[in-house]
Design an enzyme around this catalytic site. Structure first.
Site, short mmCIF file in Angstrom:
data_model
loop_
_atom_site.label_atom_id
_atom_site.label_comp_id
_atom_site.label_asym_id
_atom_site.label_seq_id
_atom_site.Cartn_x
_atom_site.Cartn_y
_atom_site.Cartn_z
N HIS A 178 -1.96 5.00 1.78
CA HIS A 178 -0.92 4.17 2.34
C HIS A 178 0.22 4.91 2.01
O HIS A 178 0.63 5.90 1.47
CB HIS A 178 -1.00 2.70 1.59
CG HIS A 178 -1.01 2.89 0.10
ND1 HIS A 178 0.32 3.00 -0.58
CD2 HIS A 178 -1.90 2.89 -1.08
CE1 HIS A 178 0.14 2.85 -1.85
NE2 HIS A 178 -1.14 2.93 -2.05
N CYS B 210 -5.25 4.87 -5.52
CA CYS B 210 -5.16 4.98 -3.89
C CYS B 210 -4.25 6.49 -3.85
O CYS B 210 -3.86 6.96 -4.63
CB CYS B 210 -4.45 3.79 -3.53
SG CYS B 210 -5.36 2.32 -3.26
#
Length: 326
Positions: free
Chosen positions: A129, A145
């Site tokens: 992301h 992440c």
């Protein structure tokens, strides 16, 4: 008779269509490889590198899990749902206990840590992301992440599809062998997972059968800068008819495959009257009034040997080739 002709024509059309479609080129395959120690995300098209980006990965306390995944979701302007957090509390009897608390979801906007783009993987809460904290790129600071620079993430978002393979690996060294040349790069062992790195790397290098600079290999591991450098011995510098001792490095741009040869500015100035001047403030190096490219490595300045040879008249030599410049 007309019915028979119709059947024959119909069969011909079907067979022709199948032949045409079967001859169409297959779609180009996109895949992604994330190397945690290198903090890079590399995009491959048909096994050829087309893009590479710096990323932020999980911290040692919340490491990014290695493995093969695939993209299962793509979302623009995602909402962030914070993970439950353990909070210590005390009940009416004075006994301490832990309760999982859930914070309110964070809608799209400047306060959302997912940024504008989300690519979810087939593992709960793991994804690639954007971020509202670009300064974190290049560090292992996330909760697991993979964060990307907001200015770059859309390129990857547009390239990938649902089902695109994402390999997340943990590799602290890379070796490239081209002919009699060996290039290596080393990255920090951020999760402290690899023991005997030097021993294991030397074992791989020994298998090539190509002589290499063991001291330089050790230095590269200690620095773990991520720069690809040649560690074999293909070149010598010949100045005024004699081999001269100058510290040299051979960086390679792994993306473009560009290979270069740099020698120490200080060592050159010690052997030649063609002194190289360096102005750090202007990022300018000159010799005989002409500009020359330079880089810094291990707090030492190196100048481009090919450019210098064209100005200062010396020879770059290896076992089979001579490169004279006058």
């Amino acid at each position: 008779m007309k019915k028979l002709i119709f059947i024959i024509l119909f069969s011909f059309i079907i067979n022709f269509s199948n032949t045409v479609f079967s001859q169409e080129k297959p779609e180009e395959e996109i895949r992604i490889c994330v190397n945690i120690p290198a903090l890079t995300l590399t995009v491959y098209k048909n096994d050829r590198i087309i893009k590479q980006y710096k990323i932020a990965a999980g911290s040692p306390k919340t490491p990014t899990p290695a493995g093969q995944y695939k993209i299962v979701s793509k979302e623009t302007d995602p909402t962030w749902y914070p993970m439950p957090k353990p909070v210590k509390k005390i009940d009416d009897k004075g006994v301490e206990y832990t309760e999982m608390t859930v914070e309110e979801p964070v809608p799209p906007g400047p306060d959302n840590p997912l940024g504008k783009y989300w690519m979810g993987l087939d593992r709960n809460d793991l994804g690639i992301h954007s971020t509202n904290n670009p300064s974190s790129i290049g560090y292992s600071v996330s909760h697991g992440c993979i964060r990307m620079n907001p200015a770059q993430v859309k390129e990857v978002f547009d390239l990938v599809q649902i089902g695109t393979i994402v390999d997340i690996i943990y590799k602290t060294t890379d070796i490239v062998v081209e002919g009699d040349s060996i290039y290596i790069a080393a990255y920090p062992d951020i999760y402290s997972r690899e023991k005997d790195r030097l021993k294991n790397l030397k074992y791989k290098l020994d298998k090539t059968g190509i002589p290499y600079d063991q001291k330089l290999v050790k230095e590269i591991l200690e620095k773990s800068s991520g720069t690809f450098l040649m560690v074999s011995y293909p070149y010598r510098v010949v100045f005024q008819g004699q081999d001269v001792s100058v510290k040299s490095i051979y960086p390679m741009d792994i993306m473009g495959g560009k290979k270069e040869f740099y020698i120490s500015l200080k060592d050159w100035n010690n052997i030649s009257s063609d002194t190289i001047s360096l102005d750090k403030e202007k990022s300018l190096a000159t010799v005989k009034g002409k500009k020359i490219s330079f880089i810094f490595y291990d707090e030492r300045c190196y100048v481009n040997a090919i450019e210098l040879a064209k100005i200062a008249s010396f020879i770059i030599k290896n076992e089979t080739d001579f490169f004279p410049f006058y």
